[in-house]
Every structure is written in structure tokens, then in C-alpha cells.
Scaffold this motif. Sequence first.
Motif, PDB file in Angstrom:
ATOM      1  N   THR A 225     104.142  65.415  25.956  1.00 12.42           N
ATOM      2  CA  THR A 225     104.896  64.021  25.624  1.00 12.42           C
ATOM      3  C   THR A 225     104.128  62.982  26.405  1.00 12.42           C
ATOM      4  O   THR A 225     104.108  61.728  25.866  1.00 12.42           O
ATOM      5  N   LEU A 226     103.689  63.000  27.507  1.00 13.03           N
ATOM      6  CA  LEU A 226     102.852  61.957  28.250  1.00 13.03           C
ATOM      7  C   LEU A 226     101.694  62.416  28.463  1.00 13.03           C
ATOM      8  O   LEU A 226     101.062  63.686  28.600  1.00 13.03           O
ATOM      9  N   GLN A 227     100.587  61.509  28.647  1.00 14.38           N
ATOM     10  CA  GLN A 227      98.977  61.883  29.203  1.00 14.38           C
ATOM     11  C   GLN A 227      98.588  60.525  29.809  1.00 14.38           C
ATOM     12  O   GLN A 227      99.216  59.498  29.967  1.00 14.38           O
ATOM     13  N   ASP A 228      97.557  60.811  30.570  1.00 19.86           N
ATOM     14  CA  ASP A 228      96.898  59.914  31.540  1.00 19.86           C
ATOM     15  C   ASP A 228      96.775  58.739  30.913  1.00 19.86           C
ATOM     16  O   ASP A 228      96.187  58.580  29.931  1.00 19.86           O
ATOM     17  N   GLY A 229      97.383  57.432  31.549  1.00 17.41           N
ATOM     18  CA  GLY A 229      97.046  56.174  31.073  1.00 17.41           C
ATOM     19  C   GLY A 229      97.992  55.816  30.220  1.00 17.41           C
ATOM     20  O   GLY A 229      98.332  54.332  29.852  1.00 17.41           O
ATOM     21  N   ASP A 230      99.099  56.537  29.968  1.00 15.26           N
ATOM     22  CA  ASP A 230     100.461  56.025  29.279  1.00 15.26           C
ATOM     23  C   ASP A 230     101.200  55.078  30.068  1.00 15.26           C
ATOM     24  O   ASP A 230     100.980  55.041  31.240  1.00 15.26           O
ATOM     25  N   GLU A 231     101.875  54.214  29.423  1.00 14.00           N
ATOM     26  CA  GLU A 231     102.576  53.123  29.972  1.00 14.00           C
ATOM     27  C   GLU A 231     104.010  53.509  30.105  1.00 14.00           C
ATOM     28  O   GLU A 231     104.657  54.001  29.272  1.00 14.00           O
ATOM     29  N   VAL A 232     104.442  53.107  31.241  1.00 18.99           N
ATOM     30  CA  VAL A 232     106.126  53.407  31.645  1.00 18.99           C
ATOM     31  C   VAL A 232     106.702  51.897  31.994  1.00 18.99           C
ATOM     32  O   VAL A 232     106.274  51.550  32.952  1.00 18.99           O
ATOM     33  N   ILE A 233     107.573  51.635  31.298  1.00 23.41           N
ATOM     34  CA  ILE A 233     108.314  50.331  31.467  1.00 23.41           C
ATOM     35  C   ILE A 233     109.225  50.559  32.652  1.00 23.41           C
ATOM     36  O   ILE A 233     110.395  51.517  32.578  1.00 23.41           O
ATOM     37  N   PRO A 276     100.833  50.118  22.078  1.00 21.63           N
ATOM     38  CA  PRO A 276     100.865  51.466  21.283  1.00 21.63           C
ATOM     39  C   PRO A 276     100.604  52.509  22.695  1.00 21.63           C
ATOM     40  O   PRO A 276     100.780  53.708  22.140  1.00 21.63           O
ATOM     41  N   LYS A 277     100.523  52.139  23.968  1.00 22.25           N
ATOM     42  CA  LYS A 277     100.261  53.101  25.121  1.00 22.25           C
ATOM     43  C   LYS A 277     101.852  53.394  25.645  1.00 22.25           C
ATOM     44  O   LYS A 277     101.791  54.142  26.817  1.00 22.25           O
ATOM     45  N   THR A 278     102.837  52.451  25.164  1.00 21.27           N
ATOM     46  CA  THR A 278     103.970  52.623  25.832  1.00 21.27           C
ATOM     47  C   THR A 278     104.533  54.091  25.787  1.00 21.27           C
ATOM     48  O   THR A 278     104.834  54.014  24.130  1.00 21.27           O
ATOM     49  N   LYS A 279     105.084  54.930  26.500  1.00 22.45           N
ATOM     50  CA  LYS A 279     105.497  56.040  26.091  1.00 22.45           C
ATOM     51  C   LYS A 279     106.920  56.480  26.726  1.00 22.45           C
ATOM     52  O   LYS A 279     107.711  57.385  26.268  1.00 22.45           O
ATOM     53  N   ALA A 280     107.320  55.595  27.786  1.00 23.10           N
ATOM     54  CA  ALA A 280     108.503  55.816  28.443  1.00 23.10           C
ATOM     55  C   ALA A 280     109.333  54.476  29.018  1.00 23.10           C
ATOM     56  O   ALA A 280     108.434  53.621  29.181  1.00 23.10           O
ATOM     57  N   ILE A 281     110.656  54.525  28.968  1.00 25.01           N
ATOM     58  CA  ILE A 281     111.332  53.675  29.803  1.00 25.01           C
ATOM     59  C   ILE A 281     111.971  54.170  31.174  1.00 25.01           C
ATOM     60  O   ILE A 281     112.602  55.180  30.815  1.00 25.01           O
ATOM     61  N   MET A 282     112.079  53.454  32.141  1.00 28.31           N
ATOM     62  CA  MET A 282     112.656  54.089  33.256  1.00 28.31           C
ATOM     63  C   MET A 282     113.625  52.988  33.739  1.00 28.31           C
ATOM     64  O   MET A 282     113.000  52.479  34.582  1.00 28.31           O
ATOM     65  N   PRO A 283     114.826  53.186  33.341  1.00 29.02           N
ATOM     66  CA  PRO A 283     115.765  51.961  33.859  1.00 29.02           C
ATOM     67  C   PRO A 283     116.313  52.394  35.186  1.00 29.02           C
ATOM     68  O   PRO A 283     116.321  53.820  35.414  1.00 29.02           O
ATOM     69  N   VAL A 284     116.243  51.440  36.224  1.00 27.13           N
ATOM     70  CA  VAL A 284     116.799  51.773  37.531  1.00 27.13           C
ATOM     71  C   VAL A 284     118.102  51.397  37.812  1.00 27.13           C
ATOM     72  O   VAL A 284     118.540  50.167  37.588  1.00 27.13           O
ATOM     73  N   TYR A 285     119.123  52.206  38.124  1.00 31.06           N
ATOM     74  CA  TYR A 285     120.469  51.483  38.209  1.00 31.06           C
ATOM     75  C   TYR A 285     120.468  51.331  39.972  1.00 31.06           C
ATOM     76  O   TYR A 285     120.765  52.035  40.734  1.00 31.06           O
ATOM     77  N   LEU A 286     120.636  49.959  39.972  1.00 27.56           N
ATOM     78  CA  LEU A 286     120.555  49.379  41.463  1.00 27.56           C
ATOM     79  C   LEU A 286     122.145  49.261  41.775  1.00 27.56           C
ATOM     80  O   LEU A 286     123.183  48.890  40.876  1.00 27.56           O
ATOM     81  N   TYR A 287     122.641  49.325  43.173  1.00 27.32           N
ATOM     82  CA  TYR A 287     123.601  48.845  43.626  1.00 27.32           C
ATOM     83  C   TYR A 287     124.911  49.701  42.778  1.00 27.32           C
ATOM     84  O   TYR A 287     126.057  48.981  42.679  1.00 27.32           O
ATOM     85  N   GLY A 288     124.769  50.857  42.132  1.00 27.79           N
ATOM     86  CA  GLY A 288     125.590  51.494  41.685  1.00 27.79           C
ATOM     87  C   GLY A 288     126.014  51.178  40.189  1.00 27.79           C
ATOM     88  O   GLY A 288     126.862  51.587  39.601  1.00 27.79           O
ATOM     89  N   GLN A 289     125.320  50.117  39.534  1.00 25.18           N
ATOM     90  CA  GLN A 289     125.497  49.705  38.309  1.00 25.18           C
ATOM     91  C   GLN A 289     124.539  50.589  37.496  1.00 25.18           C
ATOM     92  O   GLN A 289     123.449  50.792  37.682  1.00 25.18           O
ATOM     93  N   THR A 290     125.108  50.944  36.196  1.00 20.42           N
ATOM     94  CA  THR A 290     124.139  51.587  35.271  1.00 20.42           C
ATOM     95  C   THR A 290     123.814  50.187  34.172  1.00 20.42           C
ATOM     96  O   THR A 290     124.627  49.281  34.060  1.00 20.42           O
ATOM     97  N   CYS A 291     122.786  50.435  33.665  1.00 18.58           N
ATOM     98  CA  CYS A 291     122.074  49.430  32.821  1.00 18.58           C
ATOM     99  C   CYS A 291     122.656  49.538  31.249  1.00 18.58           C
ATOM    100  O   CYS A 291     123.544  50.424  31.018  1.00 18.58           O
ATOM    101  N   TYR A 303     110.924  53.040  18.908  1.00 18.83           N
ATOM    102  CA  TYR A 303     109.676  53.145  19.261  1.00 18.83           C
ATOM    103  C   TYR A 303     109.112  54.571  19.755  1.00 18.83           C
ATOM    104  O   TYR A 303     108.199  54.989  20.288  1.00 18.83           O
ATOM    105  N   ASN A 304     110.166  55.735  19.597  1.00 26.20           N
ATOM    106  CA  ASN A 304     109.727  57.056  19.987  1.00 26.20           C
ATOM    107  C   ASN A 304     109.446  57.158  21.271  1.00 26.20           C
ATOM    108  O   ASN A 304     108.382  57.702  21.858  1.00 26.20           O
ATOM    109  N   LEU A 305     110.235  56.402  22.588  1.00 28.91           N
ATOM    110  CA  LEU A 305     109.962  56.656  23.591  1.00 28.91           C
ATOM    111  C   LEU A 305     110.952  57.540  24.362  1.00 28.91           C
ATOM    112  O   LEU A 305     111.946  57.680  24.044  1.00 28.91           O
ATOM    113  N   THR A 306     110.522  57.982  25.720  1.00 26.73           N
ATOM    114  CA  THR A 306     111.394  58.696  26.314  1.00 26.73           C
ATOM    115  C   THR A 306     111.993  57.886  27.329  1.00 26.73           C
ATOM    116  O   THR A 306     111.542  57.049  28.001  1.00 26.73           O
ATOM    117  N   VAL A 307     113.508  58.264  27.748  1.00 24.40           N
ATOM    118  CA  VAL A 307     114.215  57.403  28.717  1.00 24.40           C
ATOM    119  C   VAL A 307     114.551  58.177  29.859  1.00 24.40           C
ATOM    120  O   VAL A 307     115.107  59.541  29.705  1.00 24.40           O
TER     121      VAL A 307
END
Length: 414
Positions: A225-233, A276-291, A303-307
Motif C-alpha cells: 500500500t505504501l512505498q519509500d518516498g510516499d507522502e503522509v499528511i 501524486p505521491k500522497t498515499k495517506a492522511i494521519m489525523p491526530v486527535y489532540l486533547y481528547g478531540q476527534t477530527c 484520492y484513494n488514500l489510507t486514513v
Amino acid sequence: MIRVLFDINIILDFTSEKRDKLFPYSGKAYKFCKDNNIEMFVSSSSIDNIFYIKYKQIKNDFPELKVKDVMYIAKNFLQEVISNFKIAKTPSYIEIDYDDIEDSLLIASAKAIDAVVLTRDIDLLKKYPDETVHPNSFIEFVEKTKKQQKTVPFLDLKSINISYASQFEKAFDGVLKSGWFILGEQVKKFEEEFAAYCGTKYCIGVANGLDALTLILRAYKEMGTLQDGDEVIVPANTYIATILAISQNNLQPVLVEPDINTYLIDTKLIERHITPKTKAIMPVYLYGQTCDIDKINTIARKYNLTVIEDSAQAHGAYYKNKRAGNLGDASGFSFYPGKNLGALGDGGAVTTNDDELAEAIRALRNYGSHKKYVNKYKGVNSRLDELQAALLRVKLRRLDEDNEKRRKIANYYF
């Protein structure tokens, strides 16, 4: 937090009409504790003595009663008394004072749970002035202690964990007696219970929160699903662990500024950072809040990304009718001691509904092995400790209740 361990003489005072008239301050101290929600304890070393003294008292007062009837009354008395107290175990590491064995057991029990001993035993009061208080001056002692506790610690892990002391001891004894210390029954049960709590099919216990995120990304690389150099937001204001998990997998973090109102990733800015290199989004839940996970999942599908959720600060948090850990494709949790669900050391977990991902992470955390001496991947040693799993199981049962306490305290400050 004030905890009180009751000496036998105090308990017998307020449970006997005759003694209550002689020592009314014992009953007043007991009522004060109940009215002010002060935790009350009795030492495990005192239980037999309470029963024996009560048995002798009934036998003397009612000589006509048969032994079995005296036993029955004394047993019911003990059950009624104990129901109002928590049991403080006498620690095994105690140094016994042979001049007064009973007193040394009592003091040791109190020290183990950070409690003061309520007693009217003059010798005990003189010998241990810092660990004891007379019921006649108990209310004054409580008020004085509260005044001394003017500084409120930002996080009082000592008080939080001492409240689980007896349950922790039971959990520790269970692990010790099992003789199994790595990936045993406790880890298995915790994984089942935490998965059920989050609402996911799988939970995989790992060594810490950083490893949880690192192994998710590593597993996706093994799966293709991922490979070297892919971008994660990721949000720009996250803790370094989120970035380390990405960079350690030879992936590229792409930082997106947070929403100024929530300090969570600004979903309005995500799409402009997708390449084109973006493959995933990593939302961070700060202070107990969900995004705003609906918006994030919509973008991900487009965009066919992994969360991948970073849920290190969101144990038990909800987004609509689902908990954190069950909102994306996978989620990483930390059980660092300061977290809402905190171990007594490091610990972490991955939750997911993906069969292939769960199988890969189970192997990767254990030297890349599903079966002993058969290594499918070039894995690591990142296993949730058996003892920490046992302690986390204890705390998980009360997590929702503890979260609610945090909310009440937060509202009080607001």
C-alpha cells in the motif's frame, strides 16, 4: 486526596451502642468520612481480629447463645462492617516490629496506600505521629491537610493509580502465578477487551504508541500500500512521535496547519497539499478531540488514500456514534502513564478492522514471526508486556467513569 485507614478500636466504637457513648468522636469521624466521600480502608491484618473481638463480646453479653449462633452473628457483623470499607492489603515487604506486631502491620498497610491511620491508641499515636491521627482532632486534620494542598498538580498519577491498588495487586499476583510473561493470556484478553471497547475487529498490543504508528506504516509497506518516498499528511502541531513514525519508514511527512478554533488539522487545507505521491492522511486527535473524520474520509476516498488515526490522546473519545480507533483504516494508541488509559510504564496498541493488516502487525511486533522460528518479515521486538496488559485491563473497566470525572473537573475550571 485523603485516605483513612481505620484502626480496630475506632470500628468497634461506632458499631457498639455502649462504646459509642464512651467514644462519640469515633462515630463522628466515620460519619464525616462518609459525608465527604473520603476513602475509608481497613487493613487485611485487622479483619480476623475484628471478628474475634466481636465474637468474644457477643459470647460474654449473651452466654445463653449457642456457639454456632454467636458465630453467625459475628460473621454477619463483619460482613456489614467490611461492606463500608476498602481492604488495604498488608504488604509482604513489611519490616515487623516485634514489640507490637499488630501496630507495624497496620502502619505498613497505611503506607502502601498513602493513608493516615485513624486511632485512639495512645502508644500508636506517640510512636507514629506522622502516620496517625486521633478521631477527636480528625476533622481539624482534614481541613489543615486541604489547606496545605493549595497547589493542584497538573496530573497526579500517584493518586490516580493508588485508587486501583488492591485490583493491581490481584492482577500482579495473577501474572506472577501464571509463570507466563510475554504474549500470554493477559495480552490476549486485553486485546479482545480493547477491540470490543473501540468497536473494532482487532487490537494488537505493542510496546508503545510510537511503535503502534510505526508498525502500521511498516505493515502497509509490506502489503504494498505504501512505498519509500510516499507522502503522509499530518497536522503541523503534532507531537514528534507522529513524524518519527513516518520518517523511520522512509516516508515523507507533509505538514498541514491546524484549525485555530480546535488545534486539530484544518480539513479545508488538506486537498491543496495532496500530490501524486500522497498515499495517506494521519489525523491526530489532540486533547481528547476527534477530527472532522467524515470530511477526512471523503477526501481519502476521492484520492484513494489510507486514513491512519493517531489516537494517543483519545481513549474513549467519540465521533458521532463511533469511538476513536474505529474511524479510519487503522489507529495507533499510546498507554504512556499520563494518558487517560495509562499503564505503569510504556505500552501501546493498534486497532483495525483490516484482516491482512492485523496479521502483518502481529508478526512484525514479534520479530516478524507468526510461528516460532519462522520469520516472514524483518520484524522488531515490540510486544505489549504481559504485566502492563493485566494492569490496563483493570483500568479499562473504569475508563468511561474516569473520563467523565475529567469532564466534570474541566467544566469546574471553565
